[in-house]
Design an enzyme around this catalytic site. Structure first.
Site, PDB file in Angstrom:
ATOM      1  CB  CYS A  71      -0.234  50.015   5.088  1.00  0.00           C
ATOM      2  SG  CYS A  71      -0.148  49.298   3.432  1.00  0.00           S
TER       3      CYS A  71
ATOM      4  CB  SER B 168       0.406  52.005   0.697  1.00  0.00           C
ATOM      5  OG  SER B 168       0.324  50.777   0.013  1.00  0.00           O
TER       6      SER B 168
ATOM      7  CG  HIS C 177      -4.281  53.009   3.059  1.00  0.00           C
ATOM      8  ND1 HIS C 177      -2.994  53.264   3.477  1.00  0.00           N
ATOM      9  CD2 HIS C 177      -4.274  51.750   2.566  1.00  0.00           C
ATOM     10  CE1 HIS C 177      -2.232  52.204   3.233  1.00  0.00           C
ATOM     11  NE2 HIS C 177      -3.000  51.273   2.684  1.00  0.00           N
TER      12      HIS C 177
ATOM     13  CG  HIS D  56       5.512  53.311  -1.364  1.00  0.00           C
ATOM     14  ND1 HIS D  56       6.829  52.955  -1.518  1.00  0.00           N
ATOM     15  CD2 HIS D  56       4.801  52.155  -1.496  1.00  0.00           C
ATOM     16  CE1 HIS D  56       6.920  51.653  -1.723  1.00  0.00           C
ATOM     17  NE2 HIS D  56       5.706  51.156  -1.709  1.00  0.00           N
TER      18      HIS D  56
ATOM     19  CB  CYS E   2      -5.255  47.854   3.414  1.00  0.00           C
ATOM     20  SG  CYS E   2      -3.888  48.011   2.220  1.00  0.00           S
TER      21      CYS E   2
END
Length: 365
Positions: free
Chosen positions: A40, A42, A61, A45, A167
């Site tokens: 992902c 995220s 996650h 980041h 997610c």
């Protein structure tokens, strides 16, 4: 026990796949044998320093797996259960939880990077504690998570599909169905057709939207988006996406979903709206990024800008519902997975995320 994990030691550095120590689950915690983990943006980041987490950290996650053992007091799962992992395992007693917003759990935020007793179960062999991304830390073959983060999973779906429900599927579908509450006949735009944007499109289709306009800077992503319900495609690199959106809808969108994560695309979402339209900000923008929105545009057009986190879903209630929609063929999760990696290939997986490749990558254990 000793496990294999991908450890992030510093920003703008690759993951180190190595052996780490994992403590046994304490009261209210569960040991999970990870089956699959989604790749992902995220996590990227944090790797790029666009978001912050204590380092070193075991990231990941978006995951699913099998309960290996349980700590004292655990009653909701037992060894052998297949579960989806929630990256907001709500405490149940803070203001957000008690007011019906468990996905915004205050206690989870207060203990970010740790488990609920504010300590870590993960340690490098050199003795450093490692942060747990989202109290999940599933870029590892085993992980310890809170009991509330284990959502029962159906036997009919494989771990790849279940991981994505953890997610991107819940975030995207939830943005359309649980947050915006898209209605039959609505016209909308989805800006950014990665893993989350594709699921916003699926959620809008499920809700009955008749005009679903995919917006991206990759031709391949737009072609892929049509497979999941987009009725039109706008190639933002070569045309004025806002003007095209207004032309296709005869005045603008009822909803514009920002699913990329930037100030520029947030402004684009607002500009795409018709009067009384709503811009739903789904993507995670880098820290410090801003959107140059003129307040008068909101006033005169009575436009709304709202955020949604985790699709505004109640994970323990809504993930089983989403899994049921997948089983019934109302959502297509299997075709979202276009790339599979081993844990040792994680750095290549994150190089691929910014390439021209479409769909979602998954680490399979």
């Amino acid at each position: 026990m000793r496990i294999s994990a991908a450890v992030l030691y510093d920003v703008n550095k690759p993951y180190s796949v190595e052996t780490v120590e994992l403590d046994a689950p304490k009261r209210g915690e569960v040991l999970i044998k990870v089956g699959a983990a989604g790749v992902c943006r995220s996590d990227l980041h944090f790797q790029k320093g666009e978001a912050t987490i204590a380092l070193p950290a075991v990231m990941g996650h978006e995951g699913a797996g099998t309960v290996a053992s349980v700590g004292e007091g655990v009653t909701m799962v037992k060894p052998g259960d297949r579960v989806i992992l929630s990256f907001v395992p709500n405490c149940g007693h803070c203001h957000s939880c008690e007011s019906g917003r468990p996905h915004l759990c205050d206690e989870h935020a207060r203990t970010t990077g740790k488990l609920y007793d504010n300590t870590s179960r993960l340690h490098t062999l050199a003795g450093q504690d490692c942060a747990h991304m989202g109290k999940v830390a599933c870029f590892a073959d085993y992980t310890v998570v809170p009991e509330m983060g284990c959502v029962p999973a159906p036997a009919a779906l494989d771990f790849e599909q279940l991981a994505l429900i953890g997610c991107s599927v819940t975030t995207g579908v939830g943005a359309a169905v649980f947050n915006a509450r898209v209605q039959p006949g609505d016209a909308l735009a989805v800006i950014g057709c990665g893993g989350v944007g594709l699921n916003v499109i699926q959620g809008a289709r499920l809700a009955g939207a008749t005009t679903i306009i995919a917006v991206d800077v990759k031709d391949a992503a737009l072609d892929f988006a049509r497979m999941f319900g987009a009725t039109h495609a706008v190639y933002a690199r070569a045309e004025n996406a806002v003007a095209r959106m207004h032309g296709l809808t005869g005045g603008g969108a009822h909803f514009a979903f920002e699913a990329y994560g930037s100030g520029a695309t947030t402004k684009m979402a607002v500009d795409m709206l018709r009067k009384r339209g709503t811009a739903v900000i789904v993507g995670i923008a880098p820290l410090g990024d801003t959107a140059p929105i003129e307040p008068v545009v909101l006033t005169r057009g009575e436009k709304t800008v709202t955020g949604t986190y985790y699709g505004s879903a109640h994970p323990r209630q809504d993930m089983p519902r989403i899994a049921d929609w997948v089983e019934r063929g109302r959502l297509d999760v299997a075709r979202l997975v276009t790339r599979r990696y081993t844990l040792g290939e994680i750095n290549r997986a994150y190089e691929d995320i910014d390439s021209e490749l479409v769909g979602r990558g998954v680490i399979v254990f």
